[in-house]
Design an enzyme around this catalytic site. Structure first.
Site, short mmCIF file in Angstrom:
data_model
loop_
_atom_site.label_atom_id
_atom_site.label_comp_id
_atom_site.label_asym_id
_atom_site.label_seq_id
_atom_site.Cartn_x
_atom_site.Cartn_y
_atom_site.Cartn_z
N ASP A 55 -24.70 -11.85 39.64
CA ASP A 55 -24.19 -13.02 38.92
C ASP A 55 -22.83 -13.42 39.46
O ASP A 55 -22.22 -12.71 40.26
CB ASP A 55 -24.19 -12.81 37.41
CG ASP A 55 -23.15 -11.83 36.91
OD1 ASP A 55 -22.34 -11.35 37.73
OD2 ASP A 55 -23.13 -11.55 35.71
N GLU A 68 -25.83 -17.39 34.38
CA GLU A 68 -25.40 -17.29 35.78
C GLU A 68 -25.93 -16.04 36.45
O GLU A 68 -25.45 -15.66 37.52
CB GLU A 68 -23.87 -17.33 35.86
CG GLU A 68 -23.16 -16.11 35.34
CD GLU A 68 -22.87 -16.13 33.85
OE1 GLU A 68 -21.98 -15.39 33.41
OE2 GLU A 68 -23.54 -16.90 33.12
#
Length: 302
Positions: free
Chosen positions: A179, A222
């Site tokens: 991420d 994300e």
């Protein structure tokens, strides 16, 4: 969970639509259309283009009102020309993008992705529009509309199959999860549209590193995953190191500013005895990801 329920509802409604009488399906056919592919609210909505020009914007007086603060009151116009359909920016704040390129006016080609603020549509041309619509719907059920990576549902289905195959054959299977470091700060500083641009560019860079049989998917927010078939943990770490480099070596260009970005990456390999479940597999990679974050970020662990 909310997004999953919305997608399930959409899949149900779409499946039911396939059972319409032939006469209704025929009457629904139109020369061209826009199909909403992002966000999940309104996913699959079809805007037929058959009755002259249409305006799209936040104003309820527009032909296609879009309830989204990232969309201007009168954002864009879609109009027919002798050479096909054209989209024009009506001096919007956040611009009109076709295939991630900001445009003032652009003739649309079949398959083009049209972005107005946070709203993303796919333009489908006149030839075989019904088949193209069904194809677009299938893509919506398997891919993330923003990044064009596969979605979590598809990833878990593939992981289940590949884990079963790895148990039968004894061949290695690895998972890489990553991420964006300090992504909340990107959103808070530059806005969610800039954050979306970062995620889209991140996936473009990641895809350039992968083979066709390696699955890149958006796991949530994300966080992303790459499923590596017939790859050891060492192979996965090598992919992770290449990803670190391609992300950090140059800033991410957005409409507003250049943003330096790094990622943290966790790696795991399926156990040789085949005892690992899908949930265990992802939990192990996720734990390595958080080890990378606790160790200072911008690194591969596992």
């Amino acid at each position: 969970m909310k997004g999953g329920r919305m997608l399930d509802t959409f899949v149900t409604r779409f499946t039911q639509s396939l059972c319409l009488p032939a006469s209704q399906v025929a009457n629904a056919g139109r020369p061209c259309c826009l199909v909403r592919i992002h966000p999940e609210e309104g996913l699959g909505e079809r805007i037929d283009l058959a009755d002259g020009e249409l305006t799209l914007g936040r104003d309820v007086a527009c032909d296609v009102p879009l309830e989204d603060d990232s969309v201007s009151r009168r954002h864009a116009r879609v109009e027919p020309t002798d050479n096909g359909w054209l989209i024009a920016d009506l001096s919007s704040t956040n611009g009109v993008y076709v295939n991630d390129e900001r445009v003032e006016r652009r003739r649309l080609a079949c398959g083009d992705r049209v972005r107005l603020g946070n709203q993303i549509f796919r333009f489908l041309g006149a030839d075989g529009v019904e088949a193209k619509y069904h194809e677009a719907v299938y893509r919506m059920m398997t891919t993330d509309g923003l990044t064009q990576a596969f979605n979590k549902r598809y990833l878990l289905d593939v992981a289940e199959r590949e884990l079963s195959r790895a148990r039968r054959t004894g061949r290695p299977l690895s998972l890489l999860m990553f991420d964006v470091d300090h992504f909340k700060k990107v959103n808070d500083t530059y806005g969610h549209l800039a954050g979306d641009e970062v995620l889209s560019e991140l996936c473009r860079r990641a895809r350039n590193l992968l083979r066709e049989d390696e699955v890149l998917a958006r796991y949530g927010g994300e966080e992303f995953a790459i499923l590596l078939v017939e790859a050891t943990a060492a192979d996965a770490r090598a992919v992770g190191e290449r990803l670190l480099l391609t992300v950090a070596e140059r800033s991410f260009h957005t409409e507003q500013v250049e943003i330096p970005v790094t990622v943290s990456i966790g790696v795991t390999q399926a156990s040789a005895d085949g005892a690992l479940t899908v949930a265990d597999f992802f939990a192990a990679a996720d734990e390595q990801l958080y080890t990378a974050k606790r160790s200072g970020r911008n690194r591969v662990c596992g």
